[in-house]
Design an enzyme around this catalytic site. Structure first.
Site, PDB file in Angstrom:
ATOM      1  N   SER A   1      17.255  26.183 -18.070  1.00 29.98           N
ATOM      2  CA  SER A   1      16.296  25.793 -17.023  1.00 29.98           C
ATOM      3  C   SER A   1      15.969  24.311 -17.032  1.00 29.98           C
ATOM      4  O   SER A   1      15.634  23.733 -15.988  1.00 29.98           O
ATOM      5  CB  SER A   1      15.007  26.602 -17.173  1.00 29.98           C
ATOM      6  OG  SER A   1      14.453  26.435 -18.468  1.00 29.98           O
TER       7      SER A   1
ATOM      8  N   ASP B   1       4.986  22.893 -21.098  1.00 29.98           N
ATOM      9  CA  ASP B   1       4.703  24.052 -21.945  1.00 29.98           C
ATOM     10  C   ASP B   1       5.261  23.905 -23.354  1.00 29.98           C
ATOM     11  O   ASP B   1       5.323  24.871 -24.104  1.00 29.98           O
ATOM     12  CB  ASP B   1       5.279  25.325 -21.300  1.00 29.98           C
ATOM     13  CG  ASP B   1       6.785  25.234 -21.060  1.00 29.98           C
ATOM     14  OD1 ASP B   1       7.398  24.205 -21.435  1.00 29.98           O
ATOM     15  OD2 ASP B   1       7.356  26.192 -20.487  1.00 29.98           O
TER      16      ASP B   1
ATOM     17  N   HIS C   1       9.667  22.706 -21.361  1.00 33.49           N
ATOM     18  CA  HIS C   1      10.122  22.114 -20.105  1.00 33.49           C
ATOM     19  C   HIS C   1       9.448  20.764 -19.890  1.00 33.49           C
ATOM     20  O   HIS C   1       8.220  20.658 -19.979  1.00 33.49           O
ATOM     21  CB  HIS C   1       9.807  23.050 -18.935  1.00 33.49           C
ATOM     22  CG  HIS C   1      10.496  24.368 -19.038  1.00 33.49           C
ATOM     23  ND1 HIS C   1       9.908  25.458 -19.647  1.00 33.49           N
ATOM     24  CD2 HIS C   1      11.732  24.754 -18.646  1.00 33.49           C
ATOM     25  CE1 HIS C   1      10.756  26.481 -19.613  1.00 33.49           C
ATOM     26  NE2 HIS C   1      11.875  26.074 -19.013  1.00 33.49           N
TER      27      HIS C   1
END
Length: 249
Positions: free
Chosen positions: A51, A228, A231
């Site tokens: 991601s 977080d 990320h």
């Protein structure tokens, strides 16, 4: 006393304000690669990973050099600078990161999402999910699973594309920000070390993202650089892009 405290606080804030992303990258220069990748005319550059690389890209857009296909993270910021700095090289830049991926999931889609593209430069950032999902998703893999899967993937890549130039990003995490807590350590550090050793074995340029984020913490708290602990924030994406650009000539 109150005025003195305000003066000290203001001075500290002013000092932090003078620290820029290039300063952070330069301060961590000893960890940055001495080895660099040379870009040539008509090179195809592929960003691969999870991601952090994916970052909302449009997976139906198979084009190169478009914001839709590159997402809105460090891959886009890096590609933007590469294209700005090399207008005569006709670079084709792709992003094929997919959120949540571990190494074995990259391997499952490698034929279409890497080998068929035939990159001259392949940049891979993977590993945080190989550990994180052992805590949150019931994944049973170990650092040896990660190491063996990663080496098998790169061996397969070099067999199909013997002249490909490899860039391996270090998996990173910022402790104390939401998802990243004491449970991560010291085990997660073993994944970082494995990535470094694999980069050496495959003669890849290694980008020490953890060292860069550690250096960045001297300028601002972890929540400034990451959303977080895993990320990156907008500033964290820019930090990653600047470090990546240091890996190429």
């Amino acid at each position: 006393m109150l005025n003195r405290r305000k003066f000290i606080q203001s001075s500290a804030i002013a000092t932090l304000a003078t620290v820029s992303i290039p300063d952070i990258v330069n301060a961590a220069a000893t960890a940055l690669p001495a080895k660099k990748v040379s870009l040539t005319v008509n090179d195809t550059i592929l960003f691969q990973g999870d991601s952090i690389t994916d970052w909302g890209r449009n997976k139906t857009d198979a084009n190169f050099n478009t914001s839709s296909a590159l997402g809105s993270g460090y891959a886009l910021l890096t590609a933007s600078q590469l294209l700005l700095n090399n207008p005569t090289k006709n670079l084709h830049i792709y992003n094929k990161g997919i959120s949540g991926n571990k190494v074995y999931q990259l391997a499952d889609r490698w034929e279409a999402d890497c080998l068929a593209i035939k990159p001259n430069v392949l940049s891979v950032l993977v590993g945080v999910n190989d550990f994180w999902h052992t805590l949150s998703n019931g994944y049973k893999g170990t650092v040896e699973t990660y190491r063996n899967d990663y080496k098998a993937l790169l061996t397969r890549t070099k067999q199909a594309l013997p002249n490909v130039k490899l860039i391996i990003g270090e998996p990173f995490a910022v402790k104390g920000v939401k998802a990243v807590d004491e449970r991560w350590y010291p085990t997660f550090d073993n994944y970082r070390q494995a990535a470094r050793e694999i980069a050496t074995e495959f003669d890849a340029v290694f980008i020490p993202y953890q060292s860069l984020f550690n250096e960045a913490l001297k300028a601002a708290p972890g929540s400034y650089w990451t959303t977080d602990g895993v990320h990156p924030s907008v500033a964290g994406e820019a930090l990653m892009a600047q470090a990546w650009l240091k890996a190429v000539k």
